[in-house]
Design a protein around this motif. Sequence first.
Motif, PDB file in Angstrom:
ATOM      1  N   ASP A  12     -10.958   2.817   4.550  1.00 13.73           N
ATOM      2  CA  ASP A  12      -9.909   3.217   5.490  1.00 13.73           C
ATOM      3  C   ASP A  12     -10.174   4.683   5.820  1.00 13.73           C
ATOM      4  OD1 ASP A  12      -7.733   3.497   7.031  1.00 13.73           O
ATOM      5  OD2 ASP A  12      -6.254   2.825   5.555  1.00 13.73           O
ATOM      6  N   GLU A  29      -4.632   3.648  -1.970  1.00 15.18           N
ATOM      7  CA  GLU A  29      -5.493   4.474  -1.103  1.00 15.18           C
ATOM      8  C   GLU A  29      -5.562   5.886  -1.669  1.00 15.18           C
ATOM      9  OE1 GLU A  29      -5.194   4.021   3.127  1.00 15.18           O
ATOM     10  OE2 GLU A  29      -5.526   6.162   3.467  1.00 15.18           O
ATOM     11  N   GLU A  78       0.869  -1.188   0.000  1.00 15.80           N
ATOM     12  CA  GLU A  78       0.000   0.000   0.000  1.00 15.80           C
ATOM     13  C   GLU A  78       0.900   1.232   0.000  1.00 15.80           C
ATOM     14  OE1 GLU A  78      -3.225  -0.003   2.913  1.00 15.80           O
ATOM     15  OE2 GLU A  78      -3.081   2.171   3.021  1.00 15.80           O
ATOM     16  N   HIS A  99      -3.510   8.584   0.055  1.00 16.85           N
ATOM     17  CA  HIS A  99      -2.057   8.391  -0.086  1.00 16.85           C
ATOM     18  C   HIS A  99      -1.591   8.891  -1.451  1.00 16.85           C
ATOM     19  CE1 HIS A  99      -1.970   4.853   3.041  1.00 16.85           C
ATOM     20  NE2 HIS A  99      -2.474   5.964   3.530  1.00 16.85           N
ATOM     21  N   ASP A 132      -8.138   1.255  -0.914  1.00 16.66           N
ATOM     22  CA  ASP A 132      -8.545   1.830   0.362  1.00 16.66           C
ATOM     23  C   ASP A 132      -9.333   3.086   0.030  1.00 16.66           C
ATOM     24  OD1 ASP A 132      -7.579  -0.150   1.948  1.00 16.66           O
ATOM     25  OD2 ASP A 132      -6.211   1.106   3.116  1.00 16.66           O
TER      26      ASP A 132
HETATM   27 CO    CO Z   1      -4.901   2.381   4.117  1.00 16.53          CO
END
Ligand code: CO
Length: 438
Positions: A338, A268, A232, A271, A296
């Motif tokens: 998330d 994600e 990730e 991110h 995510d």
């Molecule tokens: Co995450």
Amino acid sequence: MKEIFENIPKIPYEGADSKNPLAFKFYDAKRLVMGKPMEEHLPFAMAWWHNLCANGTDMFGRGTTDKSFGAEEGTMEHARAKVDAGFEFMQKLGITCFCFHDVDLVPEAQDIKETNRRLDEISDYIKEKMDATGIKCLWGTANMFSNPRYMNGAGSTNSADVYCFAAAQIKKALDITVKLGGKGYVFWGGREGYETLLNTDVKFEQENIARLMKMAVSYGRSIGFTGDFYIEPKPKEPMKHQYDFDAATAIGFLRYYGLDQDFKLNIEANHATLAGHSFQHDLRISAINGMLGSIDANQGDYLLGWDTDEFPFNVYETTLCMYEVLKAGGITGGFNFDAKTRRPSYTKEDMFEAYILGMDSFALGLLNAAAMIEDGRIDAFIKERYASFESGIGAKIVSGEATLKELSEYAENMENPALPGSGRQEYLEGVVNSIMFR
Ligand code: CO
Ligand code: XUL
């Protein structure tokens, strides 16, 4: 068993005109989109850590939300209460999967053998609930960033003893993931990075991370794990610089160390944006490399420079995300929220309303993305844009037959090339709007 979320019914689909806060406006599980029910396009997952553990604590203040679920925190009774709460929550929302870190499930003991015993006990209980409800595990992972022992990383630590401890946690987290039939196993390298090059051997640290991942793959396969391992990516936070900066960096790392057959990426949204990319950019980079594994599902705040983990609300983002997902032929993983409610949203109703928002935003994204594909104008434009490579000298370039000398001669024999044609970005953005607000 006592109901934990009293007064909250199973969340129905009521349609866009509904004013009921505890109803879906757009997520209609059985509705067919491009021949497949929404629930199959969107296998949603609950994140154990945010939903059942995080209580709103931030750097400046204590928690605001009571997540005791009627039990004393830090006990195994509480661990079981979280399981009860989690399964009731997922069932009421029609969520079919969950994701977990080892230490989300049980309080960590002084001794890893005792922590592992607790994990065995709680995973028996989770398994019972899974069998009774049909809810599945999307992925598991080991938390190798919260405990002070990981201050310098896990795979990237300078301490061989800490490295072994990380290995032990991964082994157990893999055991539990396999026991629960998890589809994937995640490595999020929160502290796999550095604060200053003045004390860091970057090459050595990256090699050690790869060694740990190789050991995890070989152990996982030996106990029957057939799913995907995931990296990730995230560029920073908590470390100043993290090695899995973004999708492209993680793919390069996986290929360089020969891990690309066993790993895909878990992308994600927040991110990607912290890395200076759009969410859809990292999805596209993963997809074209055959490495788009799981998502995510959250969103960041463009005015803040950190990982705010908000529930998805920005429908442009979910639309462009689902466009990438549909174009990639779907994902083998799922959509893990998330995400956490904002600190002042501290009630049980807020927990449900947050998931309803996220699921509705992704349902809208799916409907819009399917309409964009069915409309065809974007695909047609892109095809036309590269048409000069379909025949003549262009086709020769693509086939790999052309040489630099030949292209040079071709160029010498023509007048200046015409401008390459308008990119028509504004027109295309208008197309997206006309589809979204149809
Ligand atoms: Co995450
Ligand atoms: C942190 C983050 C993690 C991973 C799993 O930013 O996203 O929760 O998803 O460790």
